[in-house]
Enzyme design. Structure first.
Site, PDB file in Angstrom:
ATOM      1  N   CYS A 388       0.920  -1.433  -0.006  1.00  0.00           N
ATOM      2  CA  CYS A 388      -0.147   0.087  -0.059  1.00  0.00           C
ATOM      3  C   CYS A 388       0.890   1.220  -0.015  1.00  0.00           C
ATOM      4  O   CYS A 388       1.414   1.669  -1.037  1.00  0.00           O
ATOM      5  CB  CYS A 388      -1.127   0.021   1.219  1.00  0.00           C
ATOM      6  SG  CYS A 388      -2.707   1.072   0.792  1.00  0.00           S
ATOM      7  N   HIS A 535      -3.678  -4.888   0.265  1.00  0.00           N
ATOM      8  CA  HIS A 535      -3.030  -5.472   1.502  1.00  0.00           C
ATOM      9  C   HIS A 535      -2.924  -6.881   1.494  1.00  0.00           C
ATOM     10  O   HIS A 535      -3.992  -7.596   1.678  1.00  0.00           O
ATOM     11  CB  HIS A 535      -3.635  -5.056   2.677  1.00  0.00           C
ATOM     12  CG  HIS A 535      -3.559  -3.541   2.900  1.00  0.00           C
ATOM     13  ND1 HIS A 535      -2.394  -3.194   3.717  1.00  0.00           N
ATOM     14  CD2 HIS A 535      -4.037  -2.543   2.741  1.00  0.00           C
ATOM     15  CE1 HIS A 535      -2.354  -1.753   3.727  1.00  0.00           C
ATOM     16  NE2 HIS A 535      -3.589  -1.392   3.062  1.00  0.00           N
ATOM     17  N   GLU A 537      -1.445  -8.904   3.007  1.00  0.00           N
ATOM     18  CA  GLU A 537      -1.392  -9.800   4.249  1.00  0.00           C
ATOM     19  C   GLU A 537      -2.613  -9.961   4.765  1.00  0.00           C
ATOM     20  O   GLU A 537      -2.742 -10.870   5.573  1.00  0.00           O
ATOM     21  CB  GLU A 537      -0.649  -8.906   5.174  1.00  0.00           C
ATOM     22  CG  GLU A 537      -1.379  -7.422   5.644  1.00  0.00           C
ATOM     23  CD  GLU A 537      -1.178  -6.254   4.661  1.00  0.00           C
ATOM     24  OE1 GLU A 537      -0.827  -6.598   3.509  1.00  0.00           O
ATOM     25  OE2 GLU A 537      -1.268  -5.150   5.313  1.00  0.00           O
TER      26      GLU A 537
HETATM   27  N1  GLN Z   1      -1.957   6.654   3.033  1.00  0.00           N
HETATM   28  C1  GLN Z   1      -1.998   5.759   1.871  1.00  0.00           C
HETATM   29  C2  GLN Z   1      -3.505   6.171   1.150  1.00  0.00           C
HETATM   30  O1  GLN Z   1      -4.268   6.597   1.912  1.00  0.00           O
HETATM   31  C3  GLN Z   1      -1.735   4.546   1.903  1.00  0.00           C
HETATM   32  C4  GLN Z   1      -2.558   3.643   2.865  1.00  0.00           C
HETATM   33  C5  GLN Z   1      -2.191   2.348   3.541  1.00  0.00           C
HETATM   34  O2  GLN Z   1      -0.958   2.143   3.255  1.00  0.00           O
HETATM   35  N2  GLN Z   1      -3.261   1.628   3.899  1.00  0.00           N
HETATM   36  O3  GLN Z   1      -3.528   6.087   0.147  1.00  0.00           O
END
Ligand code: GLN
Length: 569
Positions: A388, A535, A537
């Site tokens: 992410c 994600h 994970e």
């Molecule tokens: N801050 C980033 C966004 O909002 C990544 C979010 C995250 O890593 N879950 O897109």
């Protein structure tokens, strides 16, 4: 089907002794006996979901397939039960009251007084019943957050009491307790457990099983004592000593006959349990293979190892699943990226690691340090995995240093960056202007189409031996996978051509082709440099580790310290 059965898992004495793992382990045992099992978590917070809580205070925010932001215990349930749970299986005080108030405003109570008792516990029970029906679960586990005796969870214990009163043969109560061994006494003390059992009696419930957590196994004398003072049979006091790995817990409980005890309490037929696949996995976790050092680089890192392990629990578990599948041991080091901002020479220390992972995150702090670490990983061919934010920052690093886009940034950090290569998702603009933060990100399951011939495609398509991917993210319908999301920003479509010309490959895209889901470098230029907007994970399971983690660990295994050729890009 016989009448559905319910097991409430409550905590006595103190928090933080592993109620989530206990609940998950009981679920695993019953599932291994062939029962259909589902698990529910109740959190006493007013927060409507866990999305607005700081992970360093509350632990990881676990995102369900349907996008609900929940407590990390839901991740434990999904991993131990090898299942996918819907949002009805998670509730907070806030969520329950929100629904009752919504119905009251809607005149659904037909003009009568709406009261805390019984209307709140009735809504809790309605939710439990809906979750049970949805999965046609034979056994529904309900973990009540907090500790017995505190004010916050009393209404949930009242729900348990009401259900037990209505169906006395179908409801069991398991109390997880703690038996301390005070240093100066050197002896196991059962008094706190006795008090917890009495507090439980005070709200109209009696424990059927007591799980006695302690640093050591309980002896017969202690079991006897707990049995007498807590009014239960001694064989229903289960010893729950500290173990090396949480995955051993179901095996330990089964040694004390947990499954059959619960069948007795609930009038379920006795069936043999088959935990053989689970045992094989636990054996693999004790493998004698070499240790692979992985650096997890990010901010928040002054919080201490324990807090961080909780904040990134799914990442940590996914790395473990993948390491065990590859017969190696895992060592994680949490590295604070701000160190590289203050002293760039410290980046050299990263040479000592076999792989670098940057997990999800938000905000400005430590970001330049992370970007420097990503650059170091790229230039020194250290396997890099970005999740992410870790993907977005890898794209920024690449834009700045390889695609001629000096000053590239994300608008999350700099609204007027010369090259906003990471931009806000169009539907997020309005939400931010209205300060509408709760549950409004791009959340949950979305499709992603993989490009053939890429590292990502190869990883998802790999189907050998123990690393076989049977999780929800497997390739379906052509080259489509589904993964879970939690973000507001995305790769800016205006820069894709330039980034690709620089050599970056977008190997996964949304079905519309507009959103970039995976960015990677060709394996001809780097052994493993890959970031995902989603994600992964959240979908790794002990018995089916996530393919991207598996391939990342494989690349890390192949890295031999100090023998890199210089960067080619
Ligand atoms: N801050 C980033 C966004 O909002 C990544 C979010 C995250 O890593 N879950 O897109």
């Amino acid at each position: 089907m016989a009448s559905p059965k319910y097991i409430f898992v409550v905590g006595g004495v103190m928090s933080g002794i592993g109620k989530g793992v206990a609940t998950s382990s009981i679920g695993r045992i019953l599932k291994s006996k062939g029962f259909g099992v589902t698990a529910i978590k109740i959190d006493p917070y007013i927060n409507v979901d866990a999305g607005t809580m700081n992970p360093t205070e509350h632990g990881e925010v676990f995102v369900l397939e349907d996008g609900y932001e929940t407590d990390q215990d839901m991740g434990n349930y999904e991993r131990f039960l090898d299942t996918t749970l819907p949002s009805i299986n998670y509730m907070t005080t806030g969520r329950v009251y929100q629904e009752v108030i919504r119905r009251e405003r809607n005149l659904e109570y037909g003009g009568k007084n709406v009261e805390v008792v019984p209307d709140i516990p009735l809504e809790v029970l309605r939710r439990i019943s809906e979750a049970q029906k949805r999965e046609s679960a034979e056994v529904t586990l309900i973990e009540v957050g907090g500790t017995i005796g505190e004010y916050q969870n009393i209404i949930f214990l009242e729900a348990a009491r009401m259900l037990k009163q209505k169906y006395p043969r179908d409801v069991a109560v398991v109390m997880l307790s703690y038996v301390p061994i005070p240093g100066n006494i050197g002896e196991m003390k059962t008094k706190p457990t006795q008090y917890a059992a009495r507090s439980l009696n005070g709200v109209g419930l009696q424990a059927d099983v007591i799980l006695a957590r302690a640093t050591m196994p309980l002896d017969a004398k202690r079991k006897e004592k707990i049995a007498i003072f807590c009014n239960i049979l001694p064989e229903r006091v289960i010893s729950a000593p500290d173990v090396k790995s949480i995955y051993e817990v179901p095996l330990n409980y089964e040694k004390d006959g947990m499954g059959d005890i619960l069948c007795d309490v609930l009038g379920l037929e006795h069936r043999p349990s088959d935990l053989s696949a689970w045992e094989r996995f636990v054996e693999k976790s004790h493998n004698g293979g070499e240790t692979i050092d992985i650096a997890v680089v990010g901010k928040y890192f002054e919080s201490g190892e324990f807090v961080l392990a909780d904040s990134y629990i799914s990442v940590l578990e996914s790395l473990k699943h993948a390491a065990y599948a590859n017969d190696v041991k895992l060592k994680i080091s949490y590295l604070d990226s701000e160190v590289y901002e203050k002293d760039p020479s410290k980046l050299e220390d990263l040479q000592a690691y076999r792989g670098i992972l940057v997990p999800g995150g938000f905000g400005t702090r430590g970001v330049e340090g992370i970007i420097a670490a990503i650059r170091f990983a790229r230039e020194n061919k250290i396997p890099y995995f970005g999740l992410c934010y870790g993907m977005q920052l890898a794209v920024i690093e690449y834009a700045r240093n390889c695609a001629g886009l000096a000053g590239a940034n994300t608008v999350e950090i700099s609204k007027d960056a010369p090259h906003p290569v990471i931009d806000i998702l169009p539907d997020q603009v309005e939400k931010l202007t209205k300060a509408d933060y709760g549950g409004t990100m791009r959340l949950g399951k979305y499709g992603c189409v993989l490009t053939e011939g890429t590292l990502a495609h190869e990883a998802y398509a790999s189907r050998e031996g123990e690393t076989r991917w049977d999780g929800a993210g497997r390739i379906k319908n052509g080259n489509t996978i589904t993964e879970r999301h939690r973000h507001r920003y995305e790769v800016n479509p205006a820069y894709i051509k330039q980034l690709e010309k620089g050599g970056l490959v977008f190997s996964g895209k949304s079905p519309s082709g507009v959103l970039m889901e995976i960015a990677e470098l060709p394996t001809s230029t780097h052994p493993f440099f890959l970031g995902t907007q989603f994600h992964p994970e959240f979908q790794s399971r002990p018995l089916s580790p996530h393919p991207l983690f598996v391939v990342f660990i494989k690349a890390a295994m192949e890295k031999v310290s100090g023998t890199f050729s210089q960067p080619q890009v």
